[in-house]
Design a protein around this motif. Structure first.
Motif, mmCIF file in Angstrom:
data_model
loop_
_atom_site.group_PDB
_atom_site.id
_atom_site.type_symbol
_atom_site.label_atom_id
_atom_site.label_comp_id
_atom_site.label_asym_id
_atom_site.label_seq_id
_atom_site.Cartn_x
_atom_site.Cartn_y
_atom_site.Cartn_z
ATOM 1 N N GLU A 136 0.903 -1.411 0.159
ATOM 2 C CA GLU A 136 -0.027 0.022 0.120
ATOM 3 C C GLU A 136 0.959 1.087 0.127
ATOM 4 O OE1 GLU A 136 -0.487 -2.767 1.749
ATOM 5 O OE2 GLU A 136 -2.344 -3.387 1.389
ATOM 6 N N THR A 171 0.929 4.129 -2.892
ATOM 7 C CA THR A 171 0.556 5.515 -2.502
ATOM 8 C C THR A 171 1.605 6.626 -2.858
ATOM 9 O OG1 THR A 171 -0.971 4.549 -0.857
ATOM 10 C CG2 THR A 171 -0.277 6.753 -0.650
ATOM 11 N N GLY A 200 -3.386 2.999 10.354
ATOM 12 C CA GLY A 200 -4.127 4.148 10.147
ATOM 13 C C GLY A 200 -4.204 5.208 10.808
ATOM 14 N N ASP A 218 -7.388 -0.349 4.620
ATOM 15 C CA ASP A 218 -7.846 0.482 3.717
ATOM 16 C C ASP A 218 -7.968 2.018 4.502
ATOM 17 O OD1 ASP A 218 -8.747 -1.190 1.823
ATOM 18 O OD2 ASP A 218 -10.796 -1.406 2.550
ATOM 19 N N ARG A 219 -8.088 1.709 5.884
ATOM 20 C CA ARG A 219 -7.828 3.194 6.722
ATOM 21 C C ARG A 219 -6.139 3.621 6.498
ATOM 22 N NH1 ARG A 219 -7.926 0.871 11.219
ATOM 23 N NH2 ARG A 219 -10.087 0.315 11.353
ATOM 24 N N GLN A 249 -4.062 3.193 4.145
ATOM 25 C CA GLN A 249 -3.791 4.056 2.746
ATOM 26 C C GLN A 249 -4.714 5.074 2.593
ATOM 27 O OE1 GLN A 249 -4.319 1.300 -0.509
ATOM 28 N NE2 GLN A 249 -3.331 2.633 -2.169
ATOM 29 N N HIS A 250 -5.638 5.323 3.074
ATOM 30 C CA HIS A 250 -6.788 6.496 2.847
ATOM 31 C C HIS A 250 -5.908 7.811 3.845
ATOM 32 C CE1 HIS A 250 -9.702 9.313 3.009
ATOM 33 N NE2 HIS A 250 -9.906 9.683 4.216
ATOM 34 N N LYS A 251 -5.389 7.284 5.010
ATOM 35 C CA LYS A 251 -4.682 8.358 5.876
ATOM 36 C C LYS A 251 -3.112 8.627 5.315
ATOM 37 C CE LYS A 251 -4.427 10.820 9.393
ATOM 38 N NZ LYS A 251 -5.327 12.047 9.699
ATOM 39 N N THR A 289 -2.532 8.683 2.232
ATOM 40 C CA THR A 289 -2.778 9.615 1.187
ATOM 41 C C THR A 289 -3.178 10.899 1.475
ATOM 42 O OG1 THR A 289 -3.644 7.615 -0.212
ATOM 43 C CG2 THR A 289 -4.272 9.810 -1.083
ATOM 44 N N THR A 290 -3.956 10.974 2.424
ATOM 45 C CA THR A 290 -4.340 12.509 3.181
ATOM 46 C C THR A 290 -3.106 13.214 3.503
ATOM 47 O OG1 THR A 290 -6.568 11.506 3.597
ATOM 48 C CG2 THR A 290 -5.880 13.402 4.839
#
Length: 156
Positions: free
Chosen positions: A20, A24, A97, A137-138, A140-142, A144-145
């Motif tokens: 991930e 990213t 995350g 998922d959490r 990768q989202h964090k 990216t943010t």
């Protein structure tokens, strides 16, 4: 081509989100530095550098502590290393995350010390819960943010 100002530095020995991280950083135009001992074979790939250190206790942590900068995002589940990262001005993210902030670290270190004392005294403590797809998922989202936030505010 722009030279990435931000990188993700990874305590790579037990990190479950290496794939991930690679995806990213490439999508965000950043780089990653994976640090691990000889016992773990990591393969470099585009935008991902691998550094292998000796297998002695804390070698990866010491290497990471010496290369971290305020422009880095440190990925680690080790609260001692997280404290060093925060002292260097790095953002710190766990593989699940959770962003660790200055306001969190003292309590996390106290809990780690308390649990270690219990284990030394013979008390069995629970390990971490199983790693899930939701954790992945959490994370990768964090990540990216955080990377996009650093791109928008390059002086951070």
């Amino acid at each position: 081509m722009l030279v990435p100002r931000h990188r993700v530095v990874v305590d790579g020995d037990a990190c479950p989100v290496k794939a991930e991280i690679a995806r990213t950083v490439r999508s965000c135009g950043a780089t990653a530095l994976l640090v691990s001992s000889h016992a773990h074979v990591l393969v470099p790939e585009p935008s991902v550098e691998v550094v292998t250190v000796d297998a002695s206790d804390q070698s990866a942590d010491l290497y990471i502590a010496n290369v971290l900068t305020k422009n880095d995002i440190l990925v680690t589940g080790d609260y001692g290393l997280a404290a060093l990262g925060l002292a260097r001005g790095s953002a710190v993210l766990t593989p699940r995350g959770k962003e660790i902030r200055e306001t969190d670290i003292e309590g996390l270190l106290e809990q780690r010390h308390f649990s270690a004392r219990q284990r030394r005294g013979g008390t069995r403590t629970k390990g971490p819960r199983p790693f899930t797809d939701e954790d992945r998922d959490r994370f990768q989202h964090k990540l990216t943010t955080l990377l996009r936030g650093l791109q928008e505010n390059p002086d951070l």
